[in-house]
Design a protein around this motif. Structure first.
Motif, PDB file in Angstrom:
ATOM      1  N   GLY A   1       0.785  -1.229   0.000  1.00 37.11           N
ATOM      2  CA  GLY A   1       0.000   0.000   0.000  1.00 37.11           C
ATOM      3  C   GLY A   1       0.815   1.276   0.000  1.00 37.11           C
TER       4      GLY A   1
ATOM      5  N   THR B 169       4.476   3.379  -1.725  1.00 33.48           N
ATOM      6  CA  THR B 169       5.135   3.559  -3.019  1.00 33.48           C
ATOM      7  C   THR B 169       6.628   3.328  -2.834  1.00 33.48           C
TER       8      THR B 169
ATOM      9  N   TRP C 275      10.995   5.357  -0.886  1.00 32.85           N
ATOM     10  CA  TRP C 275       9.776   4.853  -0.244  1.00 32.85           C
ATOM     11  C   TRP C 275       8.886   6.018   0.169  1.00 32.85           C
ATOM     12  N   ILE C 276       7.656   5.975  -0.292  1.00 30.97           N
ATOM     13  CA  ILE C 276       6.657   6.937   0.170  1.00 30.97           C
ATOM     14  C   ILE C 276       5.686   6.142   1.030  1.00 30.97           C
ATOM     15  N   PRO C 277       5.847   6.213   2.347  1.00 35.03           N
ATOM     16  CA  PRO C 277       5.005   5.373   3.205  1.00 35.03           C
ATOM     17  C   PRO C 277       3.532   5.754   3.143  1.00 35.03           C
ATOM     18  N   CYS C 278       3.276   7.009   2.843  1.00 40.75           N
ATOM     19  CA  CYS C 278       1.903   7.492   2.788  1.00 40.75           C
ATOM     20  C   CYS C 278       1.227   6.833   1.592  1.00 40.75           C
ATOM     21  N   GLY C 279       0.105   6.224   1.828  1.00 43.30           N
ATOM     22  CA  GLY C 279      -0.581   5.558   0.728  1.00 43.30           C
ATOM     23  C   GLY C 279      -1.856   4.929   1.231  1.00 43.30           C
TER      24      GLY C 279
ATOM     25  N   PHE D 198       0.565   2.169  -6.159  1.00 44.28           N
ATOM     26  CA  PHE D 198      -0.865   1.929  -6.340  1.00 44.28           C
ATOM     27  C   PHE D 198      -1.451   3.094  -7.107  1.00 44.28           C
TER      28      PHE D 198
ATOM     29  N   TYR E 134       4.766   3.715  12.133  1.00 44.57           N
ATOM     30  CA  TYR E 134       4.777   3.017  10.846  1.00 44.57           C
ATOM     31  C   TYR E 134       6.173   3.063  10.228  1.00 44.57           C
TER      32      TYR E 134
END
Lengths: 382, 382
Positions: free
Chosen positions: A277, A279, B282-286, A302, B327
């Motif tokens: 979930g 990126t 890495w873009i953890p927001c999703g 996504f 997270y």
């Protein structure tokens, strides 16, 4: 699922354009009525695979039947020009067999093979439904050599039926029978490079002819084939690499391949990289894994695809060592493997297949594993 | 480690510029000779922290002593203008205390506080070495209010000695005493924004004055402070965000912070994201974690820094919810935490500290944990 009924009138009214009567095989012949209803209803899992490149024993189908176990071959003692592949668990039928217009007929009417008017969707629907419901059918056989319809062949309900061809998701009724639908999407740029490679080098066609033949197909392709993407649960998209700067790798050998997976599909959990979930961009080549130029890059993310929520895993570049393949496999999740290294094992087993060193082979193998998993989940639920 | 010796001649020859005799505290007073040699030799772990912003009770030191356990305070009953911080396990001394030229002296000689000529590196070396070897010292105290040297204060050997200031890695002898060296690297752009924020808003300075004062410091900074980066085992680099397009976030509130970690440093295993030795964005927001604008982006990779192999973890953006912090912590490896969520707990505990919502707080906390880990590994090995 619909109740088990045989519309005899429908069955008897199905005729091939060549005039051969194609009957839904009577259930009383193969299965006693009472047991058929309970045992075989919805027994066959049906997978649709849409692709431009015609049918035949494509690489993807060989990878899929390999994952499912056992070799695939043409029906025994049947038509040597049969388009069908039968393995222990799966039968792959080619939707070209549902041509309502043969080559001469298409030529006479000025209709391409891409045009739905050249296909008998009623018969396709009736027979796929019959197989899904556990009944054998006498399926027409389109002879790619003669361009005409040969006598039909018997298709008995397998555990998994794969319908592969130009229009598996075109007709709503057929589409509704699919437990999973897959679209192989080769970008125009790659398609052109591949065609040039094959038709110019091997067949001596001119660049102009190749371009003209692609251009000629394009309107029908855009109108009838491509719109099926919106119905696909998984799309394998093949694009030119982005790892090599400049005008690009002329031979189209280095590829960027995306696996686009619809969210919320029953029994089909999208593959992900590191953190579901989110990126992620990942270059596995580095301190622990050395790769030759131009390296390997993965992306995960996504988004929406034709209005559906999707997850996307992308691979750019190619494997040149076994290490790399296993390393990558270790870091992907939800692969539906049964043991550590199963993806690598499958790809090594078929190292001679086209695409074994890049994302096409990787994602075809993974989709094969997902289909096996989906099938097993459906069986387990019963 | 060097054998335990006290050079009495060196000790007695150390004088502050103000004429106060600064003696290495005799070991016979605090520790009996025989036991001192065995018990305290190399007992104190010494950490160097280089930073431009002077000394004082900086945020990083407060985070560090918090991680090590127990609150930090000035030495009891001592000089209220002491620059020293003492906690249960660590003592933080400010290297401004080793000024050989006080404010008037610097002014008279036209030398800035950045200039090594304003510092007594011989004394710094002798005293840091003495503490590392288990001997208490009478350390000078530079009074930041008066700009002069106050009477010395007693520093007894702690478990961890942090020497913090402009030149912890400048002198080779002092550098060799460090078990870990850290450089806090604020980019000129961010430094300017911060200074504008503080000096213009709070002190009424003009933009021109602020710019002039930064420019005036730059030559000495570039000559004497910045070169210490090459000796750092860990660098925290603070840069403007790249998440906001255009001319940039004017207040410098959204930051991109890098944690650069040298490879092969004993007892210091670099932090990594997902896959050690690879390159990751890495873009953890999703889907699972929602973030407010402009979001959070992490990067991980490796490279060289002043000729050394390094690993780099980068965070751009800021946390605005506890969820986000936990997270992110879950996905970082080699954090040297003792329990799940320790980073988040530490940052929450000091949510009022500057940088608690961005990479400065995150990486300061992580470096604190790495220092604790390094200390415990050194103790365990003995």
């Amino acid at each position: 699922m619909a109740a088990f009924t045989v519309h005899t009138s429908a069955a008897t009214s199905l005729y091939s354009p060549a005039g051969t009567a194609i009957l839904l095989r009577s259930r009383s012949r193969a299965y006693p009525t009472t047991t058929t209803i309970r045992v075989s209803c919805s027994k066959t899992v049906v997978i649709g695979v849409a692709a431009d490149s015609g049918c035949g024993k494509s690489t993807f189908m060989r990878r899929l039947t390999s994952v499912l176990g056992g070799g695939a071959e043409s029906p025994r003692g049947g038509n040597p020009n049969s388009n069908t592949l039968v393995s222990d668990t799966a039968t792959v039928i080619c939707l070209d067999d549902y041509h309502s217009l043969d080559r001469a007929g298409r030529k006479a009417k000025g209709v391409t093979a891409l045009d739905p008017r050249a296909h008998d969707f009623d018969l396709m629907y009736e027979q796929v439904r019959a197989i899904k419901e556990g009944r054998a059918v006498e399926k027409p056989v389109y002879n790619h050599v003669t361009g005409r319809l040969d006598p039909p062949e018997l298709i008995t309900p397998p555990e998994i039926l794969v319908i592969k061809g130009l229009h598996p998701m075109y007709d709503e009724r057929v589409r509704d029978l699919l437990d999973l639908s897959i679209y192989l999407d080769i970008s125009n740029e790659v398609k052109f490079k591949w065609k040039v490679q094959r038709d110019m080098a091997e067949r001596g066609h001119s660049l102009e002819n190749i371009r003209a033949s692609i251009e000629a197909r394009k309107p029908d392709f855009d109108a009838y084939i491509e719109p099926q993407k919106q119905y696909a649960d998984a799309v394998i998209e093949v694009l030119p690499t982005q790892l090599i700067p400049g005008p690009g790798d002329d031979e189209g050998k280095v590829l960027r391949v995306k696996l686009i997976m619809k969210e919320g599909v029953e029994h089909f959990a999208p593959v992900y990289l590191f953190d579901e979930g989110s990126t992620v961009n990942w270059i596995p080549c580095g301190r622990k894994l050395s790769c030759s130029y131009p390296g390997i890059r993965f992306a995960y993310g996504f988004g929406t695809y034709f209005g559906h929520e999707v997850s996307v895993v992308e691979m750019d570049g190619q494997f040149d060592k076994l290490d790399e393949l296993i390393y990558v496999e270790t870091h992907l999740s939800n692969l539906s493997t049964k043991f550590y290294g199963e993806v690598a094992q499958q790809m090594l087993k078929h190292a001679d297949f086209p695409g074994s060193s890049n994302g096409t082979g990787l994602f075809q193998t993974i989709v094969g594993l997902k289909i096996r998993d989906l099938y097993e989940q459906i069986v387990a639920r019963r």
